[in-house]
Scaffold this active site. Sequence first.
Site, PDB file in Angstrom:
ATOM      1  N   VAL A 121      -1.614   1.675  -1.136  1.00 15.25           N
ATOM      2  CA  VAL A 121      -2.889   2.070  -0.533  1.00 15.25           C
ATOM      3  C   VAL A 121      -2.827   3.480   0.031  1.00 15.25           C
ATOM      4  O   VAL A 121      -3.675   4.325  -0.250  1.00 15.25           O
ATOM      5  CB  VAL A 121      -3.286   1.076   0.586  1.00 15.25           C
ATOM      6  CG1 VAL A 121      -4.521   1.577   1.334  1.00 15.25           C
ATOM      7  CG2 VAL A 121      -3.537  -0.300   0.008  1.00 15.25           C
ATOM      8  N   ARG A 134      11.737   6.818  -0.117  1.00 20.76           N
ATOM      9  CA  ARG A 134      10.370   6.873  -0.643  1.00 20.76           C
ATOM     10  C   ARG A 134       9.793   8.277  -0.463  1.00 20.76           C
ATOM     11  O   ARG A 134       9.201   8.839  -1.390  1.00 20.76           O
ATOM     12  CB  ARG A 134       9.504   5.843   0.088  1.00 20.76           C
ATOM     13  CG  ARG A 134       7.994   5.930  -0.183  1.00 20.76           C
ATOM     14  CD  ARG A 134       7.635   5.536  -1.584  1.00 20.76           C
ATOM     15  NE  ARG A 134       6.185   5.378  -1.741  1.00 20.76           N
ATOM     16  CZ  ARG A 134       5.557   5.384  -2.908  1.00 20.76           C
ATOM     17  NH1 ARG A 134       6.241   5.528  -4.032  1.00 20.76           N
ATOM     18  NH2 ARG A 134       4.252   5.225  -2.976  1.00 20.76           N
ATOM     19  N   THR A 181      -0.106  -5.880   5.517  1.00 20.26           N
ATOM     20  CA  THR A 181      -0.329  -6.988   6.463  1.00 20.26           C
ATOM     21  C   THR A 181      -0.055  -8.287   5.714  1.00 20.26           C
ATOM     22  O   THR A 181      -0.973  -8.919   5.192  1.00 20.26           O
ATOM     23  CB  THR A 181      -1.768  -6.972   7.017  1.00 20.26           C
ATOM     24  OG1 THR A 181      -2.694  -6.717   5.952  1.00 20.26           O
ATOM     25  CG2 THR A 181      -1.938  -5.903   8.073  1.00 20.26           C
ATOM     26  N   THR A 239      -5.683  -4.675   5.886  1.00 17.02           N
ATOM     27  CA  THR A 239      -6.524  -5.869   5.898  1.00 17.02           C
ATOM     28  C   THR A 239      -6.168  -6.758   7.094  1.00 17.02           C
ATOM     29  O   THR A 239      -5.004  -7.128   7.265  1.00 17.02           O
ATOM     30  CB  THR A 239      -6.350  -6.659   4.603  1.00 17.02           C
ATOM     31  OG1 THR A 239      -6.736  -5.834   3.510  1.00 17.02           O
ATOM     32  CG2 THR A 239      -7.213  -7.909   4.618  1.00 17.02           C
ATOM     33  N   CYS A 288      -3.503  -9.114  -1.614  1.00 17.25           N
ATOM     34  CA  CYS A 288      -4.879  -9.277  -1.106  1.00 17.25           C
ATOM     35  C   CYS A 288      -5.402 -10.702  -1.267  1.00 17.25           C
ATOM     36  O   CYS A 288      -5.513 -11.441  -0.305  1.00 17.25           O
ATOM     37  CB  CYS A 288      -5.819  -8.299  -1.811  1.00 17.25           C
ATOM     38  SG  CYS A 288      -5.656  -6.589  -1.233  1.00 17.25           S
TER      39      CYS A 288
END
Length: 427
Positions: A14, A37, A86, A121, A261
Amino acid sequence: MENIKICVIGLGYVGLPLARLFSTKYPTVGFDMNQSRVDALMGGHDATLEVADELLQEAISKHGFVCTTELDKIRDCNFYVVAVPTPVDENNNPDLTPLYKASETVGKVIGKNDIVVFESTVYPGVTEDECIPVVEKVSGMKFNTDFFAGYSPERINPGDKQHTVEHIKKVTSGSTPEIADIVNNVYASVITAGTHKAPSIKVAEAAKVIENSQRDINIAFVNELSKIFNKMGIDTQDVLEAASTKWNFLPFKPGLVGGHCIGVDPYYLAQCAQRHGYNPEIILAGRRMNDGMGEYVANETIKLMLKKGIQVLNSNILMLGFTFKENCPDVRNTKVVNIYQALKEYHVNAQVFDPWAMPAIVKKEYGINLFEGDMSQLKGKFDAVILCVAHNEFKDVDVREFLKDSKCGVVFDVKGILEKTQIDGRL
């Protein structure tokens, strides 16, 4: 708000696409705790494949985009965006730990009149009741007096190169009407699909969490239909194709429901409902149905083997695909692992091949060794094949060539993409 400088905290599926997009309009810094990363991104490569190398390299060289693990390099930002995962824990309870830690990070660097926007989220109330108090405590500043907040739920679709972040309409919100306008204007300046300004942060949070809960319930319905029609000897795909001729029929298909999700958000909504004294029957029923599909696929495959007289004990079964969806390397919350675990209870030799998944990550997260050779090396070695993920690499392959005996072996198609002549069963 003038001279906006953006910091995106969390550079995963994201955060990175959003940070790259923001960098085309504003000075932007990406922050992540993972040094390897950050090093890879600054080297011009995104291992998640969400941002093409040429776009990432252009953002760095042309727009001055920088990724860092150092707090001092994000102190001069004034518009912070939190885009951390999350997940749920082993009991399917929401795990807000990454969000708490990100809020602490914001608290250490946020300044007077700065804005923090959460994208992760959550269930309604998390931003103002859970995250903001952490920012206040660490920063020593007062919410809506010294600093402000917003919520704009992420709408990234991993692996989708058509519906990229700028092409998906964005919901925005703010802690005051003025801040809502600022947040909306910042996003609207880069989101070509436009924005929708919600009347409150809680409304924006609720909108996000029901989007995927709705999909989860619809998929659970067709998964249940698949089980019913299978017992009746009716092909579910044929039924859906016929029903889809009506203009208002919703074309959902049966399958595994994982990922970060759809397989997670309903649990956030369910816990929120329970905290308010309501037990959400439909939402949790949908979750139970979808979470059980991996075991169902394994059991159906074993039944087909027995019907063909194939000895199950110590048999060899090939699983094609491991990621949670097609044509992307994302293995977060993949439900393919449920098929694997159920098969192992029958004491079979299950081999997994996925050209998209990263073997080291699969081994670390799930303890499974992926086959790392060429797909052609797998031909003629298995008693059964399960097509788990619809990667493009699998669409033009004669899967029966992987069987020891193309006539006797079993092919089960989870995704419904293979020709009927190639398969023995499907959802």
